[in-house]
Design a protein around this motif. Structure first.
Motif, PDB file in Angstrom:
ATOM      1  N   GLY A  60       0.784  -1.233   0.000  1.00  0.00           N
ATOM      2  CA  GLY A  60       0.000   0.000   0.000  1.00  0.00           C
ATOM      3  C   GLY A  60       0.809   1.271   0.000  1.00  0.00           C
ATOM      4  N   ARG A  61       2.139   1.169   0.159  1.00  0.00           N
ATOM      5  CA  ARG A  61       2.962   2.370   0.128  1.00  0.00           C
ATOM      6  C   ARG A  61       3.187   2.831  -1.298  1.00  0.00           C
ATOM      7  NH1 ARG A  61       8.421   1.108   2.578  1.00  0.00           N
ATOM      8  NH2 ARG A  61       8.000  -0.896   1.572  1.00  0.00           N
ATOM      9  N   MET A  62       3.374   4.134  -1.462  1.00  0.00           N
ATOM     10  CA  MET A  62       3.740   4.667  -2.759  1.00  0.00           C
ATOM     11  C   MET A  62       5.198   4.372  -3.061  1.00  0.00           C
ATOM     12  SD  MET A  62       1.812   8.343  -2.948  1.00  0.00           S
ATOM     13  CE  MET A  62       2.064   8.781  -1.234  1.00  0.00           C
ATOM     14  N   SER A  63       5.497   4.084  -4.326  1.00  0.00           N
ATOM     15  CA  SER A  63       6.894   4.006  -4.742  1.00  0.00           C
ATOM     16  C   SER A  63       7.519   5.391  -4.601  1.00  0.00           C
ATOM     17  CB  SER A  63       6.983   3.545  -6.195  1.00  0.00           C
ATOM     18  OG  SER A  63       6.302   4.458  -7.047  1.00  0.00           O
ATOM     19  N   ALA A  64       8.835   5.440  -4.632  1.00  0.00           N
ATOM     20  CA  ALA A  64       9.525   6.719  -4.464  1.00  0.00           C
ATOM     21  C   ALA A  64       9.117   7.728  -5.527  1.00  0.00           C
ATOM     22  CB  ALA A  64      11.040   6.498  -4.483  1.00  0.00           C
ATOM     23  N   MET A  65       8.984   7.271  -6.764  1.00  0.00           N
ATOM     24  CA  MET A  65       8.600   8.189  -7.843  1.00  0.00           C
ATOM     25  C   MET A  65       7.220   8.781  -7.588  1.00  0.00           C
ATOM     26  SD  MET A  65       9.813   6.773 -11.526  1.00  0.00           S
ATOM     27  CE  MET A  65      11.547   6.714 -11.982  1.00  0.00           C
ATOM     28  N   LEU A  66       6.285   7.940  -7.208  1.00  0.00           N
ATOM     29  CA  LEU A  66       4.929   8.429  -6.979  1.00  0.00           C
ATOM     30  C   LEU A  66       4.892   9.392  -5.799  1.00  0.00           C
ATOM     31  CD1 LEU A  66       1.975   8.430  -7.684  1.00  0.00           C
ATOM     32  CD2 LEU A  66       1.674   6.374  -6.284  1.00  0.00           C
ATOM     33  N   ALA A  67       5.580   9.051  -4.723  1.00  0.00           N
ATOM     34  CA  ALA A  67       5.597   9.930  -3.553  1.00  0.00           C
ATOM     35  C   ALA A  67       6.164  11.297  -3.901  1.00  0.00           C
ATOM     36  CB  ALA A  67       6.413   9.294  -2.435  1.00  0.00           C
ATOM     37  N   ASP A  68       7.193  11.327  -4.741  1.00  0.00           N
ATOM     38  CA  ASP A  68       7.791  12.610  -5.101  1.00  0.00           C
ATOM     39  C   ASP A  68       6.873  13.423  -6.008  1.00  0.00           C
ATOM     40  OD1 ASP A  68       9.977  12.105  -3.552  1.00  0.00           O
ATOM     41  OD2 ASP A  68      11.300  11.528  -5.203  1.00  0.00           O
ATOM     42  N   ARG A  69       6.117  12.763  -6.857  1.00  0.00           N
ATOM     43  CA  ARG A  69       5.133  13.484  -7.678  1.00  0.00           C
ATOM     44  C   ARG A  69       4.067  14.130  -6.784  1.00  0.00           C
ATOM     45  NH1 ARG A  69       4.198   9.199 -12.762  1.00  0.00           N
ATOM     46  NH2 ARG A  69       6.422   8.998 -13.259  1.00  0.00           N
ATOM     47  N   VAL A  70       3.580  13.368  -5.835  1.00  0.00           N
ATOM     48  CA  VAL A  70       2.575  13.896  -4.909  1.00  0.00           C
ATOM     49  C   VAL A  70       3.159  15.053  -4.106  1.00  0.00           C
ATOM     50  CG1 VAL A  70       1.158  13.339  -2.894  1.00  0.00           C
ATOM     51  CG2 VAL A  70       1.292  11.742  -4.809  1.00  0.00           C
ATOM     52  N   ARG A  71       4.392  14.899  -3.678  1.00  0.00           N
ATOM     53  CA  ARG A  71       5.050  15.941  -2.884  1.00  0.00           C
ATOM     54  C   ARG A  71       5.155  17.255  -3.688  1.00  0.00           C
ATOM     55  NH1 ARG A  71       8.847  12.886  -1.174  1.00  0.00           N
ATOM     56  NH2 ARG A  71       7.896  12.514   0.849  1.00  0.00           N
ATOM     57  N   GLN A  72       5.500  17.155  -4.958  1.00  0.00           N
ATOM     58  CA  GLN A  72       5.610  18.362  -5.776  1.00  0.00           C
ATOM     59  C   GLN A  72       4.237  18.980  -6.059  1.00  0.00           C
ATOM     60  OE1 GLN A  72       8.564  19.538  -5.501  1.00  0.00           O
ATOM     61  NE2 GLN A  72       9.322  19.577  -7.620  1.00  0.00           N
ATOM     62  N   GLY A  73       3.230  18.147  -6.244  1.00  0.00           N
ATOM     63  CA  GLY A  73       1.879  18.680  -6.398  1.00  0.00           C
ATOM     64  C   GLY A  73       1.440  19.433  -5.165  1.00  0.00           C
ATOM     65  N   LEU A  74       1.750  18.883  -4.001  1.00  0.00           N
ATOM     66  CA  LEU A  74       1.427  19.547  -2.740  1.00  0.00           C
ATOM     67  C   LEU A  74       2.174  20.867  -2.604  1.00  0.00           C
ATOM     68  CD1 LEU A  74       0.056  19.516   0.044  1.00  0.00           C
ATOM     69  CD2 LEU A  74       1.999  18.169   0.878  1.00  0.00           C
ATOM     70  N   ALA A  75       3.439  20.884  -3.031  1.00  0.00           N
ATOM     71  CA  ALA A  75       4.214  22.124  -2.962  1.00  0.00           C
ATOM     72  C   ALA A  75       3.567  23.215  -3.800  1.00  0.00           C
ATOM     73  CB  ALA A  75       5.647  21.866  -3.424  1.00  0.00           C
ATOM     74  N   LEU A  76       3.081  22.862  -4.985  1.00  0.00           N
ATOM     75  CA  LEU A  76       2.398  23.839  -5.839  1.00  0.00           C
ATOM     76  C   LEU A  76       1.151  24.388  -5.147  1.00  0.00           C
ATOM     77  CD1 LEU A  76       2.610  21.991  -9.284  1.00  0.00           C
ATOM     78  CD2 LEU A  76       3.656  24.202  -8.757  1.00  0.00           C
ATOM     79  N   ALA A 244       9.092   9.558   4.175  1.00  0.00           N
ATOM     80  CA  ALA A 244       9.882  10.657   4.703  1.00  0.00           C
ATOM     81  C   ALA A 244      10.599  11.321   3.543  1.00  0.00           C
ATOM     82  CB  ALA A 244      10.892  10.133   5.714  1.00  0.00           C
ATOM     83  N   PRO A 245      10.496  12.637   3.406  1.00  0.00           N
ATOM     84  CA  PRO A 245      11.034  13.309   2.222  1.00  0.00           C
ATOM     85  C   PRO A 245      12.547  13.354   2.225  1.00  0.00           C
ATOM     86  CG  PRO A 245      10.279  14.911   3.812  1.00  0.00           C
ATOM     87  CD  PRO A 245       9.897  13.561   4.354  1.00  0.00           C
ATOM     88  N   PRO A 246      13.158  13.476   1.021  1.00  0.00           N
ATOM     89  CA  PRO A 246      14.578  13.768   0.958  1.00  0.00           C
ATOM     90  C   PRO A 246      14.869  15.083   1.661  1.00  0.00           C
ATOM     91  CG  PRO A 246      13.727  13.127  -1.186  1.00  0.00           C
ATOM     92  CD  PRO A 246      12.549  13.309  -0.277  1.00  0.00           C
ATOM     93  N   ALA A 247      16.123  15.337   1.922  1.00  0.00           N
ATOM     94  CA  ALA A 247      16.521  16.470   2.764  1.00  0.00           C
ATOM     95  C   ALA A 247      15.919  17.794   2.332  1.00  0.00           C
ATOM     96  CB  ALA A 247      18.042  16.567   2.795  1.00  0.00           C
ATOM     97  N   ALA A 248      15.886  18.068   1.012  1.00  0.00           N
ATOM     98  CA  ALA A 248      15.441  19.377   0.549  1.00  0.00           C
ATOM     99  C   ALA A 248      14.007  19.379   0.058  1.00  0.00           C
ATOM    100  CB  ALA A 248      16.370  19.870  -0.565  1.00  0.00           C
ATOM    101  N   ALA A 249      13.269  18.320   0.301  1.00  0.00           N
ATOM    102  CA  ALA A 249      11.930  18.219  -0.246  1.00  0.00           C
ATOM    103  C   ALA A 249      10.898  18.860   0.659  1.00  0.00           C
ATOM    104  CB  ALA A 249      11.570  16.746  -0.462  1.00  0.00           C
ATOM    105  N   THR A 250       9.704  19.043   0.090  1.00  0.00           N
ATOM    106  CA  THR A 250       8.591  19.551   0.874  1.00  0.00           C
ATOM    107  C   THR A 250       8.216  18.541   1.945  1.00  0.00           C
ATOM    108  OG1 THR A 250       7.751  20.702  -1.050  1.00  0.00           O
ATOM    109  CG2 THR A 250       6.191  20.293   0.722  1.00  0.00           C
ATOM    110  N   PRO A 251       8.125  18.929   3.212  1.00  0.00           N
ATOM    111  CA  PRO A 251       7.804  17.964   4.272  1.00  0.00           C
ATOM    112  C   PRO A 251       6.452  17.311   4.023  1.00  0.00           C
ATOM    113  CG  PRO A 251       8.506  20.079   5.179  1.00  0.00           C
ATOM    114  CD  PRO A 251       8.303  20.282   3.705  1.00  0.00           C
ATOM    115  N   LEU A 252       6.376  16.040   4.218  1.00  0.00           N
ATOM    116  CA  LEU A 252       5.140  15.267   4.153  1.00  0.00           C
ATOM    117  C   LEU A 252       5.317  14.072   5.048  1.00  0.00           C
ATOM    118  CD1 LEU A 252       3.941  15.341   0.482  1.00  0.00           C
ATOM    119  CD2 LEU A 252       2.862  16.248   2.469  1.00  0.00           C
TER     120      LEU A 252
END
Length: 265
Positions: A60-76, A244-252
């Motif tokens: 049920g977890r998102m793959s890294a690619m999917l999580a990062d897409r969601v993270r960038q959408g949230l940042a927008l 858990a986001p990479p160091a410079a990513a939007t917190p989620l």
């Protein structure tokens, strides 16, 4: 011997011709699909961000690619670059739900439910873009995906009649395997689908200016616990949690392994 040489020359000619066609179609997609940037600040305001689906892991977890897409959408969304979020992906089976997983992650991160739209029939990139235009009435948008996939996504969005910008979501290294090689052929398929007008599933309209909850559909039935692990019912996983986001990513909120099978459908 002469006949063998003729056959070899003919085969070499066919291979060369195919290679030229593949090259030409890739150049077309790369040229018409220009425009991706990696900085949220460089994005102009648009009514909606289209966040493209990628793999959800068996637990049920998102793959890294999917999580990062969601993270960038949230940042927008958080900096008001977009007013709505349209998550689109594969939900062809009840037990595999990219869109619901993305939606739950965004709502848990604080996005109002009415601002999250779901497209459960985004089985490939062209379907996502055509349905964004026809079903959701999207005319202007920001597309969110990884850089290797961006040109094809923007090409198909523009061919669907959408005025788009692109925000890349390469927030960490990924184990893509043969993904880049597959993308070469995927661009050829993209052009072919546009030229032939390949059929895309329709559906009732869900204007992006309205309430996103109307696009969610019925809830996904819970997965029953495995008989071999009866204690699983007492500690169910949180499938919509973000890694858990990479160091410079939007917190989620954690990704699975940094790979993404089927990330560039």
């Amino acid at each position: 011997m002469r006949r063998r040489r003729r056959v070899l020359r003919w085969a070499a000619g066919v291979v060369g011709a195919v290679a030229l066609v593949v090259l030409a179609l890739n150049v077309l997609v790369l040229r018409e699909g220009r425009g991706g940037v990696d900085d949220v600040a460089r994005i102009d305001h648009a009514p909606v961000a289209i966040v493209l689906g990628a793999a959800v892991l068996p637990d049920g977890r998102m793959s890294a690619m999917l999580a990062d897409r969601v993270r960038q959408g949230l940042a927008l969304y958080r900096v008001a670059k977009v007013d709505k979020l349209l998550v689109s992906g594969d939900h062809g089976a009840w037990r595999y739900d990219e869109t619901g997983t993305m939606r739950r992650a965004l709502v848990r991160a604080g996005v109002p439910p009415r601002d999250v739209f779901t497209d459960h029939a985004g089985f490939d990139t062209r379907a996502t873009m055509e349905r964004a235009r026809r079903v959701f009435g999207v005319r202007r948008a920001v597309v969110v995906t990884q850089g290797f996939h961006m040109s094809r996504a923007l090409y198909l969005a523009r061919r669907a009649g959408i005025d788009v910008q692109g925000l890349t979501s390469d927030l960490q290294p990924y184990r893509t395997g043969a993904g880049s090689a597959r993308e070469v052929l995927a661009r050829v398929k993209a052009v072919w689908s546009v030229v032939t007008g390949a059929r895309v599933r329709g559906g009732p309209p869900h204007p992006i200016t309205g309430d996103g909850r109307g696009s969610w559909g019925p809830p996904t039935p819970p997965t029953p616990p495995s008989p071999a692990t009866p204690s699983a019912a007492a500690t169910p996983p949180a499938p919509s949690a973000l890694p858990a986001p990479p160091a410079a990513a939007t917190p989620l909120d954690p990704p699975g392994p940094a790979d993404s099978p089927g990330a560039a459908r």
